[in-house]
Scaffold this motif. Structure first.
Motif, PDB file in Angstrom:
ATOM      1  N   ALA A  56     -13.561  -6.990   0.672  1.00 22.96           N
ATOM      2  CA  ALA A  56     -12.525  -7.858  -0.395  1.00 22.96           C
ATOM      3  C   ALA A  56     -11.585  -9.077   0.110  1.00 22.96           C
ATOM      4  N   MET A  57     -11.788  -9.101   1.447  1.00 21.14           N
ATOM      5  CA  MET A  57     -10.786  -9.984   2.009  1.00 21.14           C
ATOM      6  C   MET A  57     -11.343 -11.539   2.105  1.00 21.14           C
ATOM      7  N   GLN A  58     -12.390 -11.827   1.704  1.00 27.39           N
ATOM      8  CA  GLN A  58     -13.089 -12.853   1.677  1.00 27.39           C
ATOM      9  C   GLN A  58     -12.661 -13.722   0.618  1.00 27.39           C
ATOM     10  N   GLY A  59     -11.557 -14.450   0.759  1.00 28.37           N
ATOM     11  CA  GLY A  59     -11.069 -15.242  -0.451  1.00 28.37           C
ATOM     12  C   GLY A  59     -10.537 -14.613  -1.604  1.00 28.37           C
ATOM     13  N   LEU A  60     -10.400 -13.072  -1.571  1.00 24.35           N
ATOM     14  CA  LEU A  60      -9.766 -12.354  -2.721  1.00 24.35           C
ATOM     15  C   LEU A  60      -8.159 -12.387  -2.271  1.00 24.35           C
ATOM     16  N   SER A  61      -7.522 -12.101  -3.230  1.00 23.39           N
ATOM     17  CA  SER A  61      -6.049 -11.649  -2.930  1.00 23.39           C
ATOM     18  C   SER A  61      -6.113 -10.423  -2.200  1.00 23.39           C
ATOM     19  N   ILE A  62      -4.851 -10.053  -1.636  1.00 26.96           N
ATOM     20  CA  ILE A  62      -4.548  -8.896  -1.001  1.00 26.96           C
ATOM     21  C   ILE A  62      -4.676  -7.495  -2.040  1.00 26.96           C
ATOM     22  N   GLN A  63      -4.156  -7.717  -3.185  1.00 28.65           N
ATOM     23  CA  GLN A  63      -4.230  -6.918  -4.037  1.00 28.65           C
ATOM     24  C   GLN A  63      -5.710  -6.487  -4.456  1.00 28.65           C
ATOM     25  N   PHE A  84     -10.469  -2.767  -3.762  1.00 29.66           N
ATOM     26  CA  PHE A  84     -11.714  -2.324  -3.166  1.00 29.66           C
ATOM     27  C   PHE A  84     -11.245  -1.279  -1.924  1.00 29.66           C
ATOM     28  N   GLY A  85     -10.222  -1.393  -1.305  1.00 32.46           N
ATOM     29  CA  GLY A  85      -9.995  -0.299  -0.198  1.00 32.46           C
ATOM     30  C   GLY A  85     -10.191   0.955  -1.068  1.00 32.46           C
ATOM     31  N   PHE A  86      -9.326   1.373  -1.987  1.00 36.51           N
ATOM     32  CA  PHE A  86      -9.429   2.622  -2.623  1.00 36.51           C
ATOM     33  C   PHE A  86     -10.800   2.888  -3.364  1.00 36.51           C
ATOM     34  N   GLY A  87     -11.383   1.883  -3.721  1.00 40.62           N
ATOM     35  CA  GLY A  87     -12.816   2.084  -4.069  1.00 40.62           C
ATOM     36  C   GLY A  87     -13.829   2.540  -3.177  1.00 40.62           C
ATOM     37  N   MET A  88     -13.788   2.173  -1.835  1.00 40.28           N
ATOM     38  CA  MET A  88     -14.469   2.448  -0.734  1.00 40.28           C
ATOM     39  C   MET A  88     -13.984   3.853  -0.530  1.00 40.28           C
ATOM     40  N   LEU A  89     -12.761   4.188  -0.441  1.00 37.97           N
ATOM     41  CA  LEU A  89     -12.424   5.724  -0.144  1.00 37.97           C
ATOM     42  C   LEU A  89     -12.942   6.602  -1.164  1.00 37.97           C
ATOM     43  N   VAL A  90     -12.747   6.087  -2.534  1.00 40.53           N
ATOM     44  CA  VAL A  90     -13.472   7.074  -3.553  1.00 40.53           C
ATOM     45  C   VAL A  90     -15.065   7.245  -3.435  1.00 40.53           C
ATOM     46  N   ALA A  91     -15.690   6.045  -3.041  1.00 41.94           N
ATOM     47  CA  ALA A  91     -17.324   6.289  -2.949  1.00 41.94           C
ATOM     48  C   ALA A  91     -17.344   6.858  -1.934  1.00 41.94           C
TER      49      ALA A  91
END
Length: 233
Positions: free
Chosen positions: A80-87, A92-99
């Protein structure tokens, strides 16, 4: 003759550790009481080999949980850090956790019944708290005054783990019946209840949980599991 320092490192310890991790991931609540002997046998290693890597089941469970959530958050940040906002990166960080939770349901649900200590749980909480702290540092002025410190991070971690715990228990029968598990609703709950200033998702905003889960599942498929080979006995 090559010196000792010139020799390639012995791959057997890494293979042994990977085999133990793999055996632990396959645990489920139906396996009954888990012992070092039983886990070592399942991994195809000796009891001595197990203890050369872990002080006991408590140490193993702590290492497994920390590895999972570290990998989930780190991979989400990479996505998610590639050009996307920190939010958006936080989403996506939460998404990877849940996945990760979805994929490792058997291990995580089995771990709930293991006799690991509160200290192991707190190590996990501390690790996740630091990761959230890093994200909030990057948010800068978007963090409301008097928030974003360690207490805020711990509050988010505790709520997230409580929702994960409930989902693991509620879906146990589905897993036993061999049904395909879908943690999209879990991600929706996590994102809906996390602070809106942290995720960028307002109370009335739609949540792109299905899209995030699809990307995160694909990332995990691409990453695969740690390699396994012939363990040392």
């Amino acid at each position: 003759m090559p010196s000792t320092s010139d020799r390639a490192p012995d791959p057997r310890p890494a293979r042994t550790k990977a085999a133990i991790f793999a055996a632990a991931r396959d645990l489920s609540a139906s396996d009954g009481e888990v012992t070092v002997n039983a886990l070592a046998k399942r991994a195809g290693v000796s009891r001595a080999a197990f203890y050369s890597h872990f002080a006991g089941l408590d140490d193993l469970m702590g290492a497994m949980l920390q590895q999972m959530f570290d990998a989930a958050w780190d991979r989400g940040r990479e996505l998610a850090m590639q050009g996307l906002s920190i939010q958006r990166a936080v989403q996506f960080g939460f998404g990877m956790l849940v996945a990760h939770v979805e994929r490792h349901h058997a291990f995580l649900r089995g771990a709930l019944d293991l006799k690991f200590t509160h200290r192991t749980y707190m190590i996990l909480v501390d690790t996740m708290t630091k990761l959230h702290g890093m994200a909030m540092d990057r948010l800068g002025d978007a963090v409301p005054p008097r928030m974003g410190g360690e207490a805020t991070c711990r509050f988010i971690v505790g709520g997230t783990l409580a929702l994960v715990d409930r989902w693991l228990v509620e879906t146990e029968q589905q897993a036993r019946d061999g049904e395909r598990l879908d943690a999209t609703e879990l991600l929706e709950q996590v994102l809906r209840n996390a602070p809106s200033w942290y995720t960028g998702i307002g109370p009335e905003d739609p949540i792109e949980a299905e899209e995030i889960m699809a990307v995160c599942r694909a990332a995990q498929d691409a990453a695969g599991e740690p390699g396994e080979g012939t363990p040392e006995h």
